[in-house]
Design a protein around this motif. Structure first.
Motif, PDB file in Angstrom:
ATOM      1  N   SER A   1      43.989  36.342  49.008  1.00 13.20           N
ATOM      2  CA  SER A   1      43.954  36.111  47.570  1.00 13.20           C
ATOM      3  C   SER A   1      44.117  37.440  46.806  1.00 13.20           C
ATOM      4  O   SER A   1      44.817  37.493  45.788  1.00 13.20           O
ATOM      5  CB  SER A   1      42.649  35.403  47.223  1.00 13.20           C
ATOM      6  OG  SER A   1      42.435  35.390  45.854  1.00 13.20           O
ATOM      7  N   ASN A   2      43.504  38.507  47.328  1.00  9.65           N
ATOM      8  CA  ASN A   2      43.715  39.823  46.719  1.00  9.65           C
ATOM      9  C   ASN A   2      45.174  40.243  46.852  1.00  9.65           C
ATOM     10  O   ASN A   2      45.771  40.815  45.935  1.00  9.65           O
ATOM     11  CB  ASN A   2      42.833  40.881  47.391  1.00  9.65           C
ATOM     12  CG  ASN A   2      41.360  40.541  47.287  1.00  9.65           C
ATOM     13  OD1 ASN A   2      40.873  39.696  48.026  1.00  9.65           O
ATOM     14  ND2 ASN A   2      40.660  41.164  46.354  1.00  9.65           N
TER      15      ASN A   2
ATOM     16  N   ASN B   1      47.208  38.240  44.321  1.00  9.65           N
ATOM     17  CA  ASN B   1      46.964  38.718  42.942  1.00  9.65           C
ATOM     18  C   ASN B   1      47.585  40.096  42.731  1.00  9.65           C
ATOM     19  O   ASN B   1      48.185  40.356  41.678  1.00  9.65           O
ATOM     20  CB  ASN B   1      45.461  38.757  42.648  1.00  9.65           C
ATOM     21  CG  ASN B   1      44.883  37.364  42.430  1.00  9.65           C
ATOM     22  OD1 ASN B   1      45.612  36.379  42.495  1.00  9.65           O
ATOM     23  ND2 ASN B   1      43.589  37.276  42.186  1.00  9.65           N
TER      24      ASN B   1
ATOM     25  N   LYS C   1      39.156  46.135  43.021  1.00  7.72           N
ATOM     26  CA  LYS C   1      37.841  45.514  42.907  1.00  7.72           C
ATOM     27  C   LYS C   1      37.189  45.251  44.261  1.00  7.72           C
ATOM     28  O   LYS C   1      36.051  44.801  44.318  1.00  7.72           O
ATOM     29  CB  LYS C   1      37.906  44.271  42.021  1.00  7.72           C
ATOM     30  CG  LYS C   1      38.581  43.070  42.552  1.00  7.72           C
ATOM     31  CD  LYS C   1      38.526  42.006  41.451  1.00  7.72           C
ATOM     32  CE  LYS C   1      38.780  40.631  42.015  1.00  7.72           C
ATOM     33  NZ  LYS C   1      38.957  39.650  40.956  1.00  7.72           N
TER      34      LYS C   1
HETATM   35  C1  NAG Z   1      43.009  36.029  41.863  1.00  7.27           C
HETATM   36  O1  NAG Z   1      43.342  35.617  40.575  1.00  7.27           O
HETATM   37  C2  NAG Z   1      42.835  34.356  40.222  1.00  7.27           C
HETATM   38  C3  NAG Z   1      43.398  33.955  38.863  1.00  7.27           C
HETATM   39  O2  NAG Z   1      43.267  35.015  37.947  1.00  7.27           O
HETATM   40  C4  NAG Z   1      41.317  34.400  40.242  1.00  7.27           C
HETATM   41  O3  NAG Z   1      40.784  33.124  39.939  1.00  7.27           O
HETATM   42  C5  NAG Z   1      40.845  34.825  41.611  1.00  7.27           C
HETATM   43  O4  NAG Z   1      39.441  34.987  41.637  1.00  7.27           O
HETATM   44  C6  NAG Z   1      41.494  36.131  42.017  1.00  7.27           C
HETATM   45  N1  NAG Z   1      41.129  36.418  43.379  1.00  7.27           N
HETATM   46  C7  NAG Z   1      40.641  37.582  43.754  1.00  7.27           C
HETATM   47  C8  NAG Z   1      40.229  37.741  45.179  1.00  7.27           C
HETATM   48  O5  NAG Z   1      40.519  38.498  42.988  1.00  7.27           O
END
Ligand code: NAG
Ligand code: FAD
Ligand code: NAG
Ligand code: NAG
Ligand code: NAG
Ligand code: NAG
Length: 608
Positions: A217-218, A221, A507
């Motif tokens: 997911s990182n 993003n 982050k």
């Molecule tokens: C990635 O982006 C989405 C949408 O902005 C967010 O909901 C999600 O928490 C993010 N994931 C990480 C791991 O930062």
């Protein structure tokens, strides 16, 4: 944006009884330790007695004799034997796949087994400088399924412009529009890809490995922040990042041996002969290929081909076999004391995909230690780290230098257990580099990025060591002869640097872990990276182009229907025939080529 992160629950394919779990635990332990002590062969001496035998036995007569049951050969044999009236013989040097080779995460261990030929490059001067003897590993599958029985199972077709380029070079019929139906034909897709680009109901399963690491997911993003959309890279648009599509079924390897050949082998008109080495194609005075000579570990045979002989021995062994048979560069064959039947650029223009594994990032995410038992239990349900190669979850493609096709691929491998030792061993790193890398990788924390150069300008070459089929061929990779290839890699490294500087990675406290090589050049940016790249880069085991297709005998070996120039009844069908580098991996395109040529052959012989 596509929602690719939905974890699909794969049905239980095997009852995970205690005995099964114990069996796989023992099997992995045993085979991992065998790999550690495996002695790579340095020649084909297992066939020595057969070669030296003084009696040649007649093996009969077949319509088609196919040499090599790899990615292409397995598919061709399967498709040709769909015609009842064709009699097909498939000759393969290796043996059967087994339970261990079905576990995707174990693929690197297979390099140290009898499922790999055991080749290394010749000592290099521009590359492989951190490897023992300056030699890179040149892994090549030797089994039913060929290299697809030991590969990393990534399903990456390449770019539409790659295939359109084949047509521009004079090979009609190979445009993207014309080859797409053949990609689709093979496939039984389990991925939520772009509509119109994927097949359902084909022989070959393509699926995601689940679950993915939370770090994917990182990665996505961060990619978006870098203007890299999340894509089905086998679909409408390749450029961007995506979840890796694998040729796996319920979490197990789907080689072409399993996916295609396993069923086709039951047919009466297909004979599969494993553990035999083809040593020569016999070409008569009318330049017609009539027979194949092959040996077992004790006997020598010849077999007649009524319609055609098809070489699918791969981009290294098909050139070797052609040259042993008198088809190849005249001066080289003469120096090997081989009578020249046809002067063709066999083995020249070896193309590869250099792969740089030197970018490591640690974050504050820690993989909770899973035991082998838990990994096995997951695997038996088709889930978890055992169902993917080296932990890879994500992949992406970028363009450099205004190219129409992507030039750099990046593979994203979050921590997935303890694989660093087999990785460095598989790259043939010398002890110094091995220690430097192992000291820096934390199996529970380190993300590895593998950068792949998709369109290098440098070319290598396959030559013979001698006219003896027991000798391995020479593989001269010659990566980075062209400085431009270093520059392109550096652009890729800069992209990854910026990706890991995005908020998505900040982050979680992402920091690069520097491997202490070429330290003396630390203050000279270009020289430093050039040095690191030349030290640490191996290939992604993608030799191609050594029997390239094209209209011209000076620059190509086969024509657009893959017939060897100047020789009748002889085709080459494998990754050697690609006339260009590809913006993808090679397994899917190789299968596509075999699917398409099977149709061509059926049309030519009118099903009779
Ligand atoms: C990635 O982006 C989405 C949408 O902005 C967010 O909901 C999600 O928490 C993010 N994931 C990480 C791991 O930062
Ligand atoms: C370790 C590794 C990882 C890879 N990872 C990926 C990946 O993740 N995704 C991807 O798309 N591609 C990957 N590849 C590349 C891909 O698997 C190959 O490009 C593809 O399988 C080539 O198919 P082929 O038919 O040309 O040759 P092969 O599949 O290699 O088949 C050739 C066959 O011919 C047999 N043979 C050779 N010589 C003789 C002889 N003289 N007599 C009898 N039999 C002979 C061989 O034993 C072999 O079975 C990888 C390759 C390797 C080795
Ligand atoms: C084959 O013939 C040669 C020469 O006649 C002889 O030296 C050799 O022993 C024979 N090999 C076998 C396996 O019989
Ligand atoms: C290096 O090459 C030499 C000569 O080819 C060989 O004898 C030696 O075993 C090789 N060493 C390694 C570590 O591969
Ligand atoms: C990793 O594997 C090696 C053997 O390959 C072993 O010696 C080591 O203890 C393992 N480390 C962890 C953290 O499991
Ligand atoms: C990781 O680091 C970030 C930023 O420094 C912090 O907000 C977060 O809580 C940390 N997470 C863990 C698991 O330590």
């Amino acid at each position: 944006m596509y929602v690719l992160l939905v974890v699909s629950l794969i049905p239980l394919s095997v009852a995970s009884s205690t005995t099964t779990v114990k069996y796989y635990e023992k099997l992995t332990r045993q085979r991992i330790s065998e790999a550690e002590f495996y002695n790579m062969p340095t020649n084909n001496n297992e066939f020595k007695v057969g070669i030296q035998s003084n009696t040649t036995h007649y093996y009969g007569s077949y319509d088609f004799v196919i040499v090599g049951a790899g990615s292409a050969g397995s598919v061709l044999a399967t498709r040709l034997s769909e015609i009842d009236s064709y009699n097909v013989l498939l000759l393969e040097a290796g043996g059967e796949e087994d339970d261990f080779s079905q576990i995707p995460s174990m693929s690197f261990y297979l390099i140290f087994s009898d499922m790999n030929w055991g080749y290394f490059s010749t000592p290099q001067t521009n590359c492989c400088l951190g490897m023992k003897n300056h030699s890179c590993t040149v892994a090549r599958g030797k089994a039913l399924g060929g290299s697809s029985a030991i590969n990393a199972m990534m399903y990456v077709r390449g770019n539409r412009h790659d295939f359109d380029k084949w047509v521009e070079l004079g090979n009609s019929g190979w445009s993207y529009e014309e080859v797409l139906p053949y990609f689709i034909k093979s496939e039984n897709s389990q991925v939520d890809g772009d509509p119109g680009y994927h097949g359902k109901g084909g022989f070959w399963d393509v699926a995601y490995s689940s679950p993915v690491s939370p770090l994917l997911s990182n990665f996505f993003n961060g990619s978006l922040q870098m203007n890299q959309p999340i894509v089905d890279y086998n679909g409408r648009k390749q450029t961007g990042s995506g979840r890796i599509q694998f040729t796996i079924k319920h979490g197990k390897r789907q080689s072409t041996g399993k996916a295609f050949l396993e069923n086709a082998r039951q047919r009466n008109n297909l004979k599969v002969r494993s553990k035999v080495l083809a040593t020569k194609v016999v070409i008569d005075h009318t330049k017609t290929a009539n027979q194949v000579q092959f040996v077992t570990n004790e006997k020598k045979f010849f077999v007649k081909a009524k319609k055609e002989i098809i070489l699918s021995a791969g981009a290294i062994n098909s050139p070797q076999l052609l040259m042993l048979s008198g088809v190849g560069p005249q001066s080289h064959l003469k120096s090997m004391k081989i009578d020249v039947i046809e002067d063709l650029p066999v083995g020249m223009n070896l193309k590869e995909h250099p792969m740089f594994p030197g970018l490591i990032y640690n974050t504050n995410y820690t993989l909770s230690g899973l035991s082998t038992e838990e990994f096995v239990k997951g695997f038996l349900k088709g889930l978890g780290p055992y169902t993917k190669t080296a932990g890879t979850d994500g992949v992406g493609f970028i363009h450099t230098g205004g190219n129409a096709v992507p030039t750099i691929e990046y593979l994203f491998a979050p921590p997935a257990g303890n694989i660093s030792k087999i990785l460095t061993k598989s790259f043939n790193f010398n002890d110094d580099l091995t220690n430097k890398m192992l000291n820096k990788i934390d199996p529970q924390r380190s993300i590895l990025i593998y950068l792949v150069l998709l369109h290098p300008k440098s070319r290598g070459r396959i030559t013979l060591k001698s006219n003896d089929p027991l000798d391995f061929p020479n593989v001269d990779l010659n990566m980075f002869e062209e400085e431009e290839d270093i520059d392109t890699f550096i652009e890729g490294i800069e992209f990854i640097r910026d990706l890991f500087a995005t908020d998505a990675f900040r982050k979680i406290d992402a920091r690069r872990v520097e491997i202490p090589v070429c330290k003396e050049l630390r203050n000279k940016y270009r020289e430093y990276w050039g040095c690191v790249i030349r030290q640490m880069t191996n290939t992604i085991y993608h030799p191609h182009g050594t029997t390239a297709m094209g209209p011209d005998k000076k620059s190509s070996v086969v024509d657009g229907s893959l017939k060897v120039h100047g020789i009748k009844k002889l085709r080459v069908v494998d990754a050697g025939v690609f006339p260009t580098t590809l913006s993808g991996h090679l397994n899917a395109p190789t299968v596509m080529v075999a699917e398409k040529i099977a149709d061509t052959i059926k049309r030519e012989y009118k099903f009779s």
